[in-house]
Design an enzyme around this catalytic site. Structure first.
Site, PDB file in Angstrom:
ATOM      1  N   SER A 538       0.764  -1.119   0.005  1.00 36.14           N
ATOM      2  CA  SER A 538      -0.171   0.053   0.102  1.00 36.14           C
ATOM      3  C   SER A 538       0.909   1.089   0.135  1.00 36.14           C
ATOM      4  O   SER A 538       1.728   1.383  -0.858  1.00 36.14           O
ATOM      5  CB  SER A 538      -1.053  -0.040   1.266  1.00 36.14           C
ATOM      6  OG  SER A 538      -1.820   0.857   0.886  1.00 36.14           O
ATOM      7  N   ASP A 623      -9.993  -3.192  -5.214  1.00 28.02           N
ATOM      8  CA  ASP A 623      -9.379  -2.329  -4.018  1.00 28.02           C
ATOM      9  C   ASP A 623      -9.795  -1.140  -3.979  1.00 28.02           C
ATOM     10  O   ASP A 623      -9.882  -0.467  -5.028  1.00 28.02           O
ATOM     11  CB  ASP A 623      -7.788  -2.445  -4.545  1.00 28.02           C
ATOM     12  CG  ASP A 623      -6.840  -1.898  -3.252  1.00 28.02           C
ATOM     13  OD1 ASP A 623      -7.651  -1.357  -2.304  1.00 28.02           O
ATOM     14  OD2 ASP A 623      -5.719  -2.524  -3.163  1.00 28.02           O
ATOM     15  N   HIS A 658      -8.212  -4.542  -1.133  1.00 29.62           N
ATOM     16  CA  HIS A 658      -6.906  -4.204  -0.568  1.00 29.62           C
ATOM     17  C   HIS A 658      -6.357  -5.185   0.228  1.00 29.62           C
ATOM     18  O   HIS A 658      -5.106  -5.523   0.290  1.00 29.62           O
ATOM     19  CB  HIS A 658      -7.131  -2.993   0.200  1.00 29.62           C
ATOM     20  CG  HIS A 658      -5.863  -2.085   0.291  1.00 29.62           C
ATOM     21  ND1 HIS A 658      -5.266  -1.768  -0.793  1.00 29.62           N
ATOM     22  CD2 HIS A 658      -5.364  -1.836   1.512  1.00 29.62           C
ATOM     23  CE1 HIS A 658      -4.229  -0.924  -0.157  1.00 29.62           C
ATOM     24  NE2 HIS A 658      -4.210  -1.123   1.326  1.00 29.62           N
TER      25      HIS A 658
END
Length: 686
Positions: A538, A623, A658
């Site tokens: 991320s 995501d 995610h």
């Protein structure tokens, strides 16, 4: 070294898109990939997955053995430490060969019969992705509200179940954060709605059982803010919290008066952060007011909550960060951080006692855990380290005695914590700042520069990666890997200034800190560039992308998980989830100062014609945090530009978001693939 199959890697079409801002023109050849409904995009993602499969096909058996090995360390028939709330003991358990949790409870005593709340294994049947959150029990214990996500996009539908009859009520609320709070009338719940496009949590609504329409109570008009709603531990107030990176605002309502109007606690003041906890006739306020960078604790009467009436309880200290508080009837428990280490401070309300729980390790993690009950002398906290499995400990605040309620079991019979060593070393950054590194490795390893080493970091949002135990990581350690956590600026490991020095126009400190840590690890002969690997996910994937643009020669391979790499394009698109709320973290590129700074480090914009390490990049089609097209475009551009023959793989989970796969064991397959990638680069295949 990774073997190559005869497969030719996918070549993405180039469709130049002119992007202009502040008189600066960027040509994005892969801008077209930001349409998940486009068959050409889906076909490209599938082609990348097929290429990854083909290139790593020789590791498939190894991946399966790693998966079995990692799964074998986990106790499949397991349950949480029960906690008591409003007359019931609540338990979460797992059963053998099942991916999802089972939630149960027992009335009054743990010796009483078990009531089933949810069997998520049954609920997940027929779905590629399943997630339950926000389980909230009504005050009379007869109803439960909960949120379900079936895509991984974090758009939850709230449902309500009658725990007496087992019936799922017709009431449901779509596009929410999943959490909700009950008023004391047992028929009114408060919940948070998301914007359909940006997914920003922006509305607080009220739902009455049986009603066809929800009441909108509050709407956050500032797109840089989000909102949430919750009940205080004292159960006396429903709280609306408005939050941004730099500023907070709260509103409160008596839980006995759901038809009443929320009262403003203190109007937002830009740069003033605060959070509130209720105790008797006061609210306790954790805040950075008065330039209290590391925060201080204050209190104010429930009858006058304006900032002028806040009074100090625990003063600000330059060397101690106050992270959190837990309020009990007779005690205040303060979670602090000093020199990077967690501390738990116990303070009686009558001021007769004020002391710290003792810890004697240099690389440990401790934290207060589930402490829902208010009128109790028992504190629960968690403890683990890089070499010590996680424990849940019950500490009696009155007698000062403690007992371990549960210690994480590492099955298989091979693990002994005395066979591993952890330590903390310090690297000197470019500007002279000392950067801490937490390390763990198997006893007997020689510092000769030949050890494979995986260096991990995150470095954003003030989120601290504490040194924690991992059964999964043992599969690397037992094969000779050293594991290092670089506590770079951008986290809060060394207090709030550590975060401030790694954000906005200081963001590059995070990248240079990581590189400095790599250089120090090589200098101290823990490893060498031939055996050094980097990993981040991320915002940590942004870190990895920036680092390999700046110093690719330091690393043999990298793993970038759902990486945030197309910084400017994303931050200029206010229709993308999270963008406007992130301006105080990264800057607003509509301002030329921030645009120019972002452009100077954005991984996608700074890919060059040069050699890059071996790379495994992951993505999730659904995501909501980092859109799938960021890593996809990045990989396409790297393929076009890089001058080496090193491996470059893109793995897209077509069914998740995610967080990757939703099942507890399916996610291990992702870990196994990543580990096989690293171990294969070291010539380790068993």
């Amino acid at each position: 070294m990774l073997k190559k199959s005869n497969s030719i890697y996918p070549i993405a079409k180039k469709k130049p898109q002119r992007l202009e801002m502040h008189g600066d023109v960027r040509i994005d050849n892969y801008f077209w990939m930001n349409d998940r409904e486009n068959k050409e995009v889906i076909d490209y993602l599938k082609a990348e997955n097929n290429y990854c499969d083909a290139q790593m096909s020789h590791t498939k058996e190894f991946q399966e053995s790693l998966f079995i090995e990692m799964k074998a360390r986990i106790k499949e028939d397991d349950s949480s430490v029960p906690y008591k709330y409003n007359g019931y003991w609540y338990i979460t358990k797992f059963e053998k060969d099942k991916d999802y949790p089972i939630y149960t409870r027992k009335k009054d005593s743990l010796a009483n019969p078990e009531e089933l709340l949810f069997d998520c294994n049954e609920m997940a049947e027929g779905h590629n992705y399943f997630k339950i959150v926000g389980i909230s029990i009504s005050p009379d214990n007869k109803l439960v509200s909960y949120g379900i996500d079936l895509t991984g996009r974090r758009q939850y539908t709230i449902h309500i179940k009658n725990l007496v009859t087992g019936e799922i009520l017709k009431d449901s609320m779509d596009n929410t954060t999943g959490s909700s709070s009950w008023a004391n009338d047992n028929k009114t719940i408060f919940f948070t709605k998301k914007d359909q496009v940006t997914l920003r949590a922006h509305q607080i609504c009220k739902h009455k059982l049986g009603d066809n329409q929800d009441d909108l109570l509050f709407e956050e008009g500032d797109t840089t803010f989000g909102v949430t709603v919750y009940k205080t531990k004292s159960r006396r107030y429903i709280i609306i919290a408005c939050y941004s990176t730099l500023t907070n605002e709260y509103h409160f309502l008596d839980t006995d008066k759901p038809e009443g109007k929320f009262q403003l606690f203190q109007k937002r003041i830009r740069g003033v952060e605060y959070s509130i906890s209720h105790y008797k006739d006061h609210f306790f306020v954790l805040t950075n007011k008065d330039n209290s960078t590391n925060f201080k604790l204050m209190k104010t009467s429930i009858h006058d909550t304006s900032i002028e009436k806040w009074k100090d309880v625990v003063s600000h200290r330059n060397d101690v960060l106050i992270e959190n508080i837990d309020i009990f009837k007779d005690y205040l428990v303060i979670s602090e951080r000093s020199n990077g280490l967690n501390q738990i401070r116990i303070k009686r309300w009558d001021n007769h006692e004020d002391y710290y729980l003792p810890f004697d390790n240099e690389t440990y993690t401790c934290y207060t855990t589930t402490n829902i009950e208010f009128d109790t002398d028992v504190l629960r906290y968690g403890y683990n380290s890089l070499t010590t499995p996680a424990s849940i400990i019950e500490y009696n605040l009155k007698t000062k005695s403690k007992k371990v309620l549960k210690e994480q079991e590492v099955l298989g019979g091979k693990f002994k914590k005395e066979n591993y060593i952890s330590e903390r070393i310090w690297a000197k950054a470019e500007d002279g700042t000392k950067i801490p590194i937490s390390l763990v490795y198997k006893k007997g390893i020689k510092k000769n520069g030949k050890n494979p080493l995986l260096q991990y970091a995150y470095g954003s949002y003030g989120s601290t990666v504490d040194p924690y135990f991992s059964t999964i990581r043992l599969s690397l350690l037992d094969r000779g890997f050293i594991y290092a956590i670089a506590h770079v600026r951008g986290g809060e490991y060394l207090g709030r200034p550590w975060y401030e020095d790694g954000k906005l126009l200081n963001k590059k400190n995070s990248f240079s800190d990581f590189i400095s840590c790599s250089i120090e690890l090589i200098k101290k002969r823990f490893t060498s560039s031939k055996h050094l690997y980097a990993m981040g996910g991320s915002a940590g994937g942004l870190l990895i992308g920036a680092v390999i643009n700046k110093a690719p020669e330091l690393y043999n391979g990298v793993i970038a998980a759902v990486p945030f790499v197309d910084v400017i394009t994303t931050m200029l698109d206010d229709a993308i989830p999270l963008t406007t709320g992130e301006y105080d973290e990264w800057g607003n590129p509509n301002d030329k100062l921030y645009y120019d700074y972002m452009k100077s480090y954005s991984p996608y914009d700074n890919v060059e014609a040069k050699k890059y390490p071996h790379m495994l990049v992951s993505s999730g089609l659904h995501d909501s945090q980092v859109q799938y097209w960021e890593p996809t475009k990045w990989v396409a551009k790297l393929r076009e530009m890089k001058t080496d023959s090193n491996q470059l793989y893109l793995r897209t989970n077509m069914d998740a978001g995610h967080g990757g796969a939703s099942g507890r064991f399916e996610s291990l397959r992702e870990d196994a693939e990543e580990f096989a990638f690293l171990l294969d680069l070291e010539g380790i295949s068993s």
